[in-house]
Design a protein around this motif. Structure first.
Motif, PDB file in Angstrom:
ATOM      1  N   GLU B 118       0.813  -1.133  -0.015  1.00  0.00           N
ATOM      2  CA  GLU B 118      -0.035  -0.096  -0.115  1.00  0.00           C
ATOM      3  C   GLU B 118       1.028   1.173   0.028  1.00  0.00           C
ATOM      4  N   HIS B 119       1.771   1.037   1.067  1.00  0.00           N
ATOM      5  CA  HIS B 119       2.687   2.366   0.919  1.00  0.00           C
ATOM      6  C   HIS B 119       3.526   2.796  -0.353  1.00  0.00           C
ATOM      7  N   TYR B 120       3.985   1.733  -1.097  1.00  0.00           N
ATOM      8  CA  TYR B 120       4.670   2.192  -2.182  1.00  0.00           C
ATOM      9  C   TYR B 120       3.850   2.378  -3.427  1.00  0.00           C
ATOM     10  N   LEU B 121       2.516   1.728  -3.461  1.00  0.00           N
ATOM     11  CA  LEU B 121       1.731   1.800  -4.525  1.00  0.00           C
ATOM     12  C   LEU B 121       1.084   3.241  -4.396  1.00  0.00           C
ATOM     13  N   ARG B 122       0.891   3.764  -3.336  1.00  0.00           N
ATOM     14  CA  ARG B 122       0.547   5.280  -2.908  1.00  0.00           C
ATOM     15  C   ARG B 122       1.860   6.263  -3.368  1.00  0.00           C
ATOM     16  N   GLU B 123       2.900   5.858  -2.817  1.00  0.00           N
ATOM     17  CA  GLU B 123       3.865   6.782  -3.419  1.00  0.00           C
ATOM     18  C   GLU B 123       4.088   6.966  -4.928  1.00  0.00           C
ATOM     19  N   LEU B 124       3.661   6.058  -5.504  1.00  0.00           N
ATOM     20  CA  LEU B 124       3.965   5.973  -6.882  1.00  0.00           C
ATOM     21  C   LEU B 124       2.995   6.174  -7.632  1.00  0.00           C
ATOM     22  N   GLY B 125       1.822   6.821  -7.038  1.00  0.00           N
ATOM     23  CA  GLY B 125       0.380   7.158  -7.492  1.00  0.00           C
ATOM     24  C   GLY B 125      -0.401   5.933  -8.206  1.00  0.00           C
ATOM     25  N   LEU B 126      -0.489   4.919  -7.771  1.00  0.00           N
ATOM     26  CA  LEU B 126      -0.898   3.633  -8.261  1.00  0.00           C
ATOM     27  C   LEU B 126      -2.037   3.250  -7.431  1.00  0.00           C
ATOM     28  N   TRP B 127      -2.287   3.848  -6.539  1.00  0.00           N
ATOM     29  CA  TRP B 127      -3.236   3.001  -5.530  1.00  0.00           C
ATOM     30  C   TRP B 127      -4.426   2.899  -6.264  1.00  0.00           C
ATOM     31  N   ASP B 128      -4.956   3.949  -6.959  1.00  0.00           N
ATOM     32  CA  ASP B 128      -6.160   3.939  -7.393  1.00  0.00           C
ATOM     33  C   ASP B 128      -6.397   2.913  -8.317  1.00  0.00           C
ATOM     34  N   GLN B 129      -5.298   2.359  -9.127  1.00  0.00           N
ATOM     35  CA  GLN B 129      -5.321   1.429 -10.090  1.00  0.00           C
ATOM     36  C   GLN B 129      -4.876   0.098  -9.627  1.00  0.00           C
ATOM     37  N   ARG B 130      -4.845  -0.122  -8.251  1.00  0.00           N
ATOM     38  CA  ARG B 130      -4.240  -1.317  -7.680  1.00  0.00           C
ATOM     39  C   ARG B 130      -5.101  -2.481  -8.004  1.00  0.00           C
ATOM     40  N   LYS B 131      -6.588  -2.303  -8.348  1.00  0.00           N
ATOM     41  CA  LYS B 131      -7.433  -3.551  -8.742  1.00  0.00           C
ATOM     42  C   LYS B 131      -7.719  -3.664 -10.094  1.00  0.00           C
ATOM     43  N   VAL B 132      -6.959  -3.065 -10.918  1.00  0.00           N
ATOM     44  CA  VAL B 132      -7.242  -3.442 -12.567  1.00  0.00           C
ATOM     45  C   VAL B 132      -6.306  -4.196 -12.980  1.00  0.00           C
ATOM     46  N   GLN B 133      -6.535  -5.103 -14.030  1.00  0.00           N
ATOM     47  CA  GLN B 133      -5.393  -5.590 -14.596  1.00  0.00           C
ATOM     48  C   GLN B 133      -4.412  -4.856 -15.158  1.00  0.00           C
ATOM     49  N   SER B 134      -3.140  -5.306 -14.823  1.00  0.00           N
ATOM     50  CA  SER B 134      -2.017  -4.566 -15.294  1.00  0.00           C
ATOM     51  C   SER B 134      -1.816  -3.957 -16.521  1.00  0.00           C
ATOM     52  N   ARG B 135      -2.499  -4.714 -17.361  1.00  0.00           N
ATOM     53  CA  ARG B 135      -2.438  -4.578 -18.902  1.00  0.00           C
ATOM     54  C   ARG B 135      -3.102  -3.438 -19.241  1.00  0.00           C
ATOM     55  N   MET B 136      -3.995  -2.918 -18.658  1.00  0.00           N
ATOM     56  CA  MET B 136      -4.749  -1.859 -18.631  1.00  0.00           C
ATOM     57  C   MET B 136      -4.122  -0.349 -18.175  1.00  0.00           C
ATOM     58  N   LEU B 137      -3.080  -0.455 -17.623  1.00  0.00           N
ATOM     59  CA  LEU B 137      -2.073   0.595 -17.241  1.00  0.00           C
ATOM     60  C   LEU B 137      -1.349   1.314 -18.489  1.00  0.00           C
ATOM     61  N   SER B 138      -1.144   2.639 -18.147  1.00  0.00           N
ATOM     62  CA  SER B 138      -0.264   2.992 -19.371  1.00  0.00           C
ATOM     63  C   SER B 138       1.131   2.843 -19.034  1.00  0.00           C
ATOM     64  N   GLY B 139       2.074   2.881 -20.151  1.00  0.00           N
ATOM     65  CA  GLY B 139       3.384   2.669 -20.115  1.00  0.00           C
ATOM     66  C   GLY B 139       4.081   3.069 -18.868  1.00  0.00           C
ATOM     67  N   GLY B 140       3.711   4.504 -18.527  1.00  0.00           N
ATOM     68  CA  GLY B 140       4.481   4.974 -17.529  1.00  0.00           C
ATOM     69  C   GLY B 140       3.995   4.597 -16.055  1.00  0.00           C
ATOM     70  N   MET B 141       2.587   3.932 -16.180  1.00  0.00           N
ATOM     71  CA  MET B 141       2.329   3.417 -14.781  1.00  0.00           C
ATOM     72  C   MET B 141       2.960   2.207 -14.766  1.00  0.00           C
ATOM     73  N   LYS B 142       2.882   1.241 -15.851  1.00  0.00           N
ATOM     74  CA  LYS B 142       3.463  -0.093 -15.730  1.00  0.00           C
ATOM     75  C   LYS B 142       5.023   0.387 -15.093  1.00  0.00           C
ATOM     76  N   ARG B 143       5.657   1.106 -15.611  1.00  0.00           N
ATOM     77  CA  ARG B 143       7.069   1.316 -15.452  1.00  0.00           C
ATOM     78  C   ARG B 143       6.903   1.564 -13.697  1.00  0.00           C
ATOM     79  N   ARG B 144       5.991   2.657 -13.340  1.00  0.00           N
ATOM     80  CA  ARG B 144       6.090   2.833 -11.944  1.00  0.00           C
ATOM     81  C   ARG B 144       5.801   1.596 -11.104  1.00  0.00           C
TER      82      ARG B 144
END
Ligand SMILES: Nc1ncnc2c1ncn2[C@@H]1O[C@H](COP(=O)(O)OP(=O)(O)OP(=O)(O)O)[C@@H](O)[C@H]1O
Ligand SMILES: [Mg+2]
Lengths: 257, 305
Positions: B118-144
């Protein structure tokens, strides 16, 4: 890592593996249940009633153990081969390879995942079979033992297949051209007594003969081959497969560049 | 102090016979922010692959916090967090599961794993996306996501292979800030990049690698000084005295008719001529000395664009 940490790593892999096949249950659990039900209807009920007795039992009673075994073999194998190849293909296997989790933990995590699917499907198939026949288990110890050993053996075999596979074709070639024929020729549908002497002897080279017969002994109390020999064979193949998997992991063959 | 990373005579010959690393040596001190810069195919990813066990080395030694990877790789791996160049997670899994599972592979108990994820996903601005399939993330989000995954076991050494490739400028800046913050908190960071600008903004030390060899290994400051300097070769009419000094310039006598002079940014070539003129030395011709580093960078920039 100490033992407790390795155990956590192992649990993590197993949990992930189980979550995977449950998530895609229509591809992993359902097909076997449907296929086996069809086998029960066609071989057991429709054709079986004309065949009469086989090995001293009604044909239905005779094929049920073989069919349950068939479900265990194919499911434990295909779970590991598709999951491990999938993670190799997506490079997600690197998550494990860069971690301090030991090779035996990685292997056993995948194997136990495959074993659990084999058993789960076996339970479903057994439940289905109860609509068609009664099951009186001759020896629970042998049934449980053979199920565990067999699913472990074929999960390991699936792992070897996955390590060598380079494409999705490679993970269906072995099941189609090797595993399925061995199962069909392994005495699921017939007793070895029906074979000419020569072919009965050739069949003894087929590991599936021991698997099917050991399990049939556990359920019905009869077997075409001697039980100690069958158990020894299954143990031998399992140890061999385990050693080979560990060799593949330790040498990094096809996993590390 | 024990170095965070020490590489000695590291070599790699791939199965096809290609020699990707020709015995490189490199030391990264604890707390450093270190850049590994080099053009495509230089051997950056190969080096990183060896450090994190995805590539087997052909020769040499690697130690992480003084732990030799040949002696105790698992112990070394606990200190390393790795963000690879290519996406390497299961695209059908969810970010939260990916990060929690990774913690599990390092032996962290469930509760800690959840808190850290939770800590690191929040830090990297991914907490809201925590429950979507990763393939739906943008390239920058995948890297984070890969950065969060690499940090979940709180490694002392974080290695990032081109973390900002394909990340837009705004996102790149916030990633830089995040990395700087982690570095301030004591994590040693090594990153590879094609961009001198990125290395300049973040790193204190830099090694430049090309064709599997380290061609430069120095502080960022001195590298920049070298880059801003131009060297001219002057052919003189008169015989030169044994020692030539030109006020604020560094001059070297090559032979009795040839002089080399370094001109820093902001200095004027005119002043060189004036000073030499006062000493009665006349110049018949002049040319630029090829700058090895500059050539490298032209290649880098061409490679990156
Ligand atoms: N598996 C492999 N087999 C053979 N050669 C390889 C293999 N992997 C990499 N190479 C070669 O090794 C050299 C170094 O590759 P590496 O990936 O380390 O470069 P890099 O510095 O990371 O480049 P880039 O900036 O493009 O990521 C390249 O010439 C590459 O073609
Ligand atoms: Mg690279």
């Amino acid at each position: 890592m100490n033992f407790r940490e390795q155990y956590i790593a192992f649990k993590t892999i197993v949990r992930k593996e189980i979550a995977r096949y449950l998530r895609i249950w229509t591809q992993t659990l359902l097909p076997s249940a449907i296929t086996m039900s069809l086998y029960f209807v066609i071989f057991g009920t429709l054709i079986g009633s004309r065949i009469g007795n086989m090995g001293g039992f009604s044909y239905m009673e005779f094929v049920v153990p073989g069919l349950i075994m068939m479900a265990i073999v194919t499911n434990s194998y295909s779970n590991v081969v598709s999951s491990f190849f999938g993670s190799k293909f997506s490079h997600a296997v690197e998550e494990l390879l860069v971690s301090p989790a030991s090779n035996v933990v990685i292997l056993m995590g995948y194997v136990v995942g495959g074993v659990s699917r084999g058993i789960l499907v076996a339970l479903v198939v057994t439940l289905v079979s109860l609509f068609f026949t009664r099951l009186n288990i001759h020896s629970y110890v042998i049934v449980v033992g053979v199920v565990l050993m067999t699913s472990t053996l074929f999960a390991l075999a699936g792992f070897i297949n996955a390590v060598y596979a380079n494409s999705f074709d490679d993970i269906s070639i072995i099941p189609t051209f090797v595993l399925t024929p061995l199962i069909y020729l392994g005495g699921v549908f017939y007793s070895m007594d029906l074979l000419p002497h020569f072919w009965a002897n050739v069949s003894k080279l087929n590991p599936l003969v021991y698997v099917v017969n050991a399990f049939r002994y556990g359920v019905l109390g009869v077997s075409d081959v001697s039980l100690p020999v069958a158990l020894a064979m299954i143990t031998f193949f399992t140890v061999l497969a385990f050693a080979y998997c560990m060799y593949l992991l330790n040498s990094g063959k096809r996993l590390r560049q | 102090m024990i170095p965070a990373l020490s590489i000695e005579h590291l070599s790699k010959i791939y199965e096809n016979g290609f020699e990707a690393l020709k015995g490189i040596s490199l030391t990264v001190q604890q707390g450093d922010f270190f850049a590994l810069l080099g053009p495509n195919g230089a051997g950056k990813s190969t080096t990183i692959g060896i450090i994190c066990s995805l590539v087997s080395k052909s020769g040499g030694q690697v130690s992480v916090f003084d732990i030799d990877i040949d002696k105790d790789f698992p112990a070394a791996k606990r200190h390393i967090g790795i963000v690879p160049q290519e996406f390497n997670f299961n695209q059908f899994e969810k970010p939260l599961d990916i990060v929690i599972n990774q913690a599990g592979y390092y032996g962290l108990p469930q509760k800690t794993a959840r808190q850290r994820a939770e800590h690191y996903l929040r830090e990297l601005g991914l907490w809201d996306q925590r429950k979507v399939q990763s393939r739906m993330l943008s390239g920058g989000m995948k890297r984070r996501l890969m950065i969060a995954r690499a940090l979940v076991h709180e490694p002392r050494l974080l290695i990032l292979d081109e973390p900002t490739a394909g990340v837009d400028i705004e996102m790149r800046r916030s990633m830089w800030e995040f990395l700087q913050q982690i570095n301030h908190q004591g994590t040693t960071i090594i990153l590879t990049t094609h961009y001198l600008e990125e290395a300049e903004a973040l790193c204190r030390h830099i090694a430049i690698i090309n064709h599997g060899e380290i061609v430069e290994n120095t502080s960022m400051k001195s590298l920049l000084r070298q880059l801003r300097r131009e060297t001219f070769v002057l052919d003189c009419v008169e015989d030169l005295p044994d020692r030539v000094t030109i006020d604020e310039f560094t001059a070297r006598r090559v032979d009795c008719h040839t002089l080399e002079v370094d001109v820093e940014k902001g200095q004027h070539v005119n002043d060189v001529f004036a000073a030499l003129d006062r000493q009665g030395i006349h110049i018949s011709s002049m040319r630029n000395r090829a700058n090895r580093l500059e050539e490298m960078f032209v290649k880098l920039v061409e490679g990156a664009s």
